[in-house]
Design a protein around this motif. Structure first.
Motif, PDB file in Angstrom:
ATOM      1  N   ASP A 106      -4.075  14.792  13.594  1.00 51.64           N
ATOM      2  CA  ASP A 106      -5.669  15.479  13.715  1.00 51.64           C
ATOM      3  C   ASP A 106      -5.296  16.897  13.744  1.00 51.64           C
ATOM      4  OD1 ASP A 106      -8.247  15.648  14.425  1.00 51.64           O
ATOM      5  OD2 ASP A 106      -7.933  14.920  16.452  1.00 51.64           O
ATOM      6  N   ASP A 107      -6.048  17.745  12.532  1.00 43.62           N
ATOM      7  CA  ASP A 107      -5.992  18.967  12.535  1.00 43.62           C
ATOM      8  C   ASP A 107      -4.461  19.385  12.306  1.00 43.62           C
ATOM      9  OD1 ASP A 107      -6.808  21.635  12.219  1.00 43.62           O
ATOM     10  OD2 ASP A 107      -7.246  21.850  14.433  1.00 43.62           O
ATOM     11  N   GLY A 108      -3.900  18.837  11.615  1.00 46.72           N
ATOM     12  CA  GLY A 108      -2.286  18.991  11.320  1.00 46.72           C
ATOM     13  C   GLY A 108      -1.354  18.582  12.390  1.00 46.72           C
ATOM     14  N   LYS A 109      -1.933  17.937  13.418  1.00 50.20           N
ATOM     15  CA  LYS A 109      -0.911  17.809  14.588  1.00 50.20           C
ATOM     16  C   LYS A 109      -0.762  16.292  14.712  1.00 50.20           C
ATOM     17  CE  LYS A 109      -0.538  17.548  19.556  1.00 50.20           C
ATOM     18  NZ  LYS A 109      -1.165  18.034  21.084  1.00 50.20           N
ATOM     19  N   HIS A 121       3.705  20.856   3.548  1.00 51.98           N
ATOM     20  CA  HIS A 121       2.691  21.259   2.872  1.00 51.98           C
ATOM     21  C   HIS A 121       1.638  20.183   2.472  1.00 51.98           C
ATOM     22  CE1 HIS A 121       4.481  19.137  -0.634  1.00 51.98           C
ATOM     23  NE2 HIS A 121       3.342  19.016  -1.279  1.00 51.98           N
ATOM     24  N   LEU A 122       1.998  18.995   2.843  1.00 49.66           N
ATOM     25  CA  LEU A 122       0.757  17.920   2.851  1.00 49.66           C
ATOM     26  C   LEU A 122       0.198  17.712   4.113  1.00 49.66           C
ATOM     27  CD1 LEU A 122       2.714  14.953   0.619  1.00 49.66           C
ATOM     28  CD2 LEU A 122       0.909  16.895   0.142  1.00 49.66           C
ATOM     29  N   VAL A 123       1.208  17.885   5.002  1.00 49.89           N
ATOM     30  CA  VAL A 123       0.370  17.965   6.485  1.00 49.89           C
ATOM     31  C   VAL A 123      -0.555  19.324   6.599  1.00 49.89           C
ATOM     32  CG1 VAL A 123       0.895  18.186   9.190  1.00 49.89           C
ATOM     33  CG2 VAL A 123       2.358  16.821   7.413  1.00 49.89           C
ATOM     34  N   ALA A 124      -0.010  20.341   6.300  1.00 54.19           N
ATOM     35  CA  ALA A 124      -0.956  21.764   6.418  1.00 54.19           C
ATOM     36  C   ALA A 124      -2.101  21.467   5.409  1.00 54.19           C
ATOM     37  CB  ALA A 124       0.059  22.862   5.809  1.00 54.19           C
ATOM     38  N   ALA A 125      -2.082  20.666   4.476  1.00 53.87           N
ATOM     39  CA  ALA A 125      -3.465  20.456   3.725  1.00 53.87           C
ATOM     40  C   ALA A 125      -4.451  19.943   4.523  1.00 53.87           C
ATOM     41  CB  ALA A 125      -3.076  19.801   2.339  1.00 53.87           C
ATOM     42  N   GLY A 126      -4.206  19.119   5.645  1.00 54.47           N
ATOM     43  CA  GLY A 126      -5.130  18.542   6.419  1.00 54.47           C
ATOM     44  C   GLY A 126      -5.613  19.050   7.545  1.00 54.47           C
ATOM     45  N   GLN A 127      -5.277  20.875   7.694  1.00 57.42           N
ATOM     46  CA  GLN A 127      -5.851  21.639   8.587  1.00 57.42           C
ATOM     47  C   GLN A 127      -7.462  21.405   8.515  1.00 57.42           C
ATOM     48  OE1 GLN A 127      -3.300  22.995   9.988  1.00 57.42           O
ATOM     49  NE2 GLN A 127      -4.472  23.748  11.546  1.00 57.42           N
ATOM     50  N   GLY A 128      -7.900  21.309   9.893  1.00 55.79           N
ATOM     51  CA  GLY A 128      -9.301  20.956  10.189  1.00 55.79           C
ATOM     52  C   GLY A 128      -9.852  19.496   9.764  1.00 55.79           C
ATOM     53  N   ARG A 129      -8.774  18.609   9.303  1.00 56.94           N
ATOM     54  CA  ARG A 129      -9.185  17.286   8.858  1.00 56.94           C
ATOM     55  C   ARG A 129      -8.295  16.440   9.625  1.00 56.94           C
ATOM     56  NH1 ARG A 129      -9.915  17.184   2.307  1.00 56.94           N
ATOM     57  NH2 ARG A 129     -11.674  16.140   2.694  1.00 56.94           N
ATOM     58  N   ARG A 130      -8.752  14.832   9.478  1.00 60.34           N
ATOM     59  CA  ARG A 130      -7.931  13.871   9.880  1.00 60.34           C
ATOM     60  C   ARG A 130      -7.191  13.448   8.728  1.00 60.34           C
ATOM     61  NH1 ARG A 130      -7.409  11.970  15.346  1.00 60.34           N
ATOM     62  NH2 ARG A 130      -7.330   9.683  15.231  1.00 60.34           N
ATOM     63  N   LEU A 131      -5.756  13.300   8.770  1.00 58.17           N
ATOM     64  CA  LEU A 131      -4.972  12.802   7.827  1.00 58.17           C
ATOM     65  C   LEU A 131      -4.613  11.468   8.044  1.00 58.17           C
ATOM     66  CD1 LEU A 131      -3.170  13.088   5.175  1.00 58.17           C
ATOM     67  CD2 LEU A 131      -1.742  14.530   6.749  1.00 58.17           C
ATOM     68  N   THR A 168       0.766  -1.096  -0.051  1.00 57.93           N
ATOM     69  CA  THR A 168       0.100   0.202   0.051  1.00 57.93           C
ATOM     70  C   THR A 168       0.864   1.387  -0.021  1.00 57.93           C
ATOM     71  OG1 THR A 168      -0.137   0.086   2.562  1.00 57.93           O
ATOM     72  CG2 THR A 168      -1.806  -1.163   1.215  1.00 57.93           C
ATOM     73  N   ALA A 169       0.428   2.399  -0.402  1.00 56.65           N
ATOM     74  CA  ALA A 169       1.063   3.573  -0.564  1.00 56.65           C
ATOM     75  C   ALA A 169      -0.224   4.855  -0.518  1.00 56.65           C
ATOM     76  CB  ALA A 169       1.987   3.720  -1.776  1.00 56.65           C
ATOM     77  N   VAL A 170      -0.681   5.074   0.635  1.00 59.10           N
ATOM     78  CA  VAL A 170      -2.111   5.692   0.825  1.00 59.10           C
ATOM     79  C   VAL A 170      -1.793   6.788   1.564  1.00 59.10           C
ATOM     80  CG1 VAL A 170      -4.367   5.372   1.133  1.00 59.10           C
ATOM     81  CG2 VAL A 170      -3.507   3.466   0.332  1.00 59.10           C
ATOM     82  N   LEU A 171      -2.452   8.146   1.017  1.00 58.38           N
ATOM     83  CA  LEU A 171      -2.572   9.282   2.150  1.00 58.38           C
ATOM     84  C   LEU A 171      -4.009   9.592   1.714  1.00 58.38           C
ATOM     85  CD1 LEU A 171      -0.449  11.215   3.622  1.00 58.38           C
ATOM     86  CD2 LEU A 171      -0.582  12.450   1.602  1.00 58.38           C
ATOM     87  N   ALA A 172      -4.541  10.077   3.119  1.00 63.39           N
ATOM     88  CA  ALA A 172      -6.110  10.213   2.796  1.00 63.39           C
ATOM     89  C   ALA A 172      -6.622  11.310   3.885  1.00 63.39           C
ATOM     90  CB  ALA A 172      -6.926   8.947   3.197  1.00 63.39           C
ATOM     91  N   TYR A 173      -7.159  12.424   3.399  1.00 63.17           N
ATOM     92  CA  TYR A 173      -7.676  13.433   4.096  1.00 63.17           C
ATOM     93  C   TYR A 173      -9.282  13.292   4.273  1.00 63.17           C
ATOM     94  CZ  TYR A 173      -3.383  15.700   2.282  1.00 63.17           C
ATOM     95  OH  TYR A 173      -1.972  15.997   2.281  1.00 63.17           O
ATOM     96  N   ALA A 174      -9.665  13.089   5.477  1.00 69.67           N
ATOM     97  CA  ALA A 174     -11.018  12.748   5.790  1.00 69.67           C
ATOM     98  C   ALA A 174     -11.953  13.868   6.605  1.00 69.67           C
ATOM     99  CB  ALA A 174     -11.155  11.430   6.272  1.00 69.67           C
ATOM    100  N   ASP A 175     -12.956  14.138   6.269  1.00 71.04           N
ATOM    101  CA  ASP A 175     -13.804  15.001   7.318  1.00 71.04           C
ATOM    102  C   ASP A 175     -14.817  13.938   8.348  1.00 71.04           C
ATOM    103  OD1 ASP A 175     -12.961  17.185   6.152  1.00 71.04           O
ATOM    104  OD2 ASP A 175     -14.692  17.286   4.580  1.00 71.04           O
ATOM    105  N   ASP A 176     -14.692  12.802   8.032  1.00 74.96           N
ATOM    106  CA  ASP A 176     -15.628  11.704   8.624  1.00 74.96           C
ATOM    107  C   ASP A 176     -15.129  10.472   8.699  1.00 74.96           C
ATOM    108  OD1 ASP A 176     -17.607  10.660   9.856  1.00 74.96           O
ATOM    109  OD2 ASP A 176     -19.107  11.615   9.023  1.00 74.96           O
ATOM    110  N   VAL A 177     -15.512   9.390   8.962  1.00 74.89           N
ATOM    111  CA  VAL A 177     -15.246   8.209   9.026  1.00 74.89           C
ATOM    112  C   VAL A 177     -15.273   7.678   7.575  1.00 74.89           C
ATOM    113  CG1 VAL A 177     -15.768   5.575   9.736  1.00 74.89           C
ATOM    114  CG2 VAL A 177     -16.391   7.525  11.066  1.00 74.89           C
ATOM    115  N   ILE A 178     -13.691   7.120   7.032  1.00 71.58           N
ATOM    116  CA  ILE A 178     -13.264   6.923   5.821  1.00 71.58           C
ATOM    117  C   ILE A 178     -14.260   5.647   5.216  1.00 71.58           C
ATOM    118  CG2 ILE A 178     -11.661   6.262   4.312  1.00 71.58           C
ATOM    119  CD1 ILE A 178      -9.699   7.810   5.747  1.00 71.58           C
TER     120      ILE A 178
END
Length: 227
Positions: free
Chosen positions: A119-122, A91-101, A5-15
């Protein structure tokens, strides 16, 4: 196991819930997502009608597969397979601001697993390990589904069981934990695993029913890079 696998996902809810209702999404959004992962490169839609998620999880070099749907941006690219997930470009972490990455990467040839959650960039959790290199990175509190593995409840049994065989160098098989992480993060697994606990969730996403867009990635010309 042949799981990769090689996956990166940004989500607002349960994927898992988001994937169940996802189509390929808009190609413009998917293309922008691919470009985010590969800045400074030329991104062109490939000639494939669609990539099923089962095949897209580990695309060949030079290919990025992406899905941009309501509440979810998911991209598959070998470039996100980092030995130390905590070093994911900012820049990829910052794109997850307000989301779960989520980052999930594993390679069956070397029994390597890496995953991370922001979680929210942290950064909340990052793990990377293989039998040859041991624990490469272990940051943050271990997630609940990990604990039975670290507690020795899923040891690797020698096969065949020769008495003089060296014990496995880790308390569990990385790919087994990797499959469990896929279930927890995304609602599916690739090949399945043995030794599930009573609380092991059932897969609810059919990885043959989810479709992604595919893109060819090439180095940009000097003119394109400065445009």
């Amino acid at each position: 196991m042949g799981a990769k696998t090689a996956v990166l996902a940004y989500a607002d809810d349960v994927i898992a819930n988001l994937l169940q209702g996802a189509s390929k999404g808009e190609i413009d959004g998917a293309g922008a997502l691919a470009a985010r992962v590969r800045p400074g490169h030329r991104i062109d839609a490939d000639n494939e009608e669609a990539w099923e998620l089962a095949d897209a999880l580990y695309p060949p070099e030079g290919t990025v597969c992406a899905l941009s749907a309501p509440g979810l941006d998911l991209v598959c690219d070998q470039e996100v397979m980092l030995d130390r997930p905590s070093e994911l470009p900012q820049h990829l972490v910052a794109a997850g601001q307000g989301r779960r990455l989520y980052l999930h990467a594993m390679h069956s040839v070397v029994d390597w697993l890496a995953f991370a959650v922001w979680d929210d960039g942290k950064l909340v959790r990052s793990l990377s390990l293989s039998p040859d290199n041991g624990i490469i990175e272990d940051i943050g509190e271990r997630l609940p589904f990990e604990l039975p593995y670290w507690e020795g409840r899923h040891p690797v049994e020698p096969y065949p069981p020769f008495e003089d065989e060296e014990p496995y160098s880790l308390p569990f098989h990385p790919l087994e934990l990797g499959e469990r992480a896929l279930l927890e993060f995304f609602g599916f697994y690739v090949e399945g695993f043995s030794g599930g606990d009573d609380d092991t969730p059932e897969p609810i996403v059919d990885i043959w029913d989810v479709e992604l867009h595919g893109f060819r990635v090439t180095a940009a010309s000097q003119d394109e890079a400065t445009a």
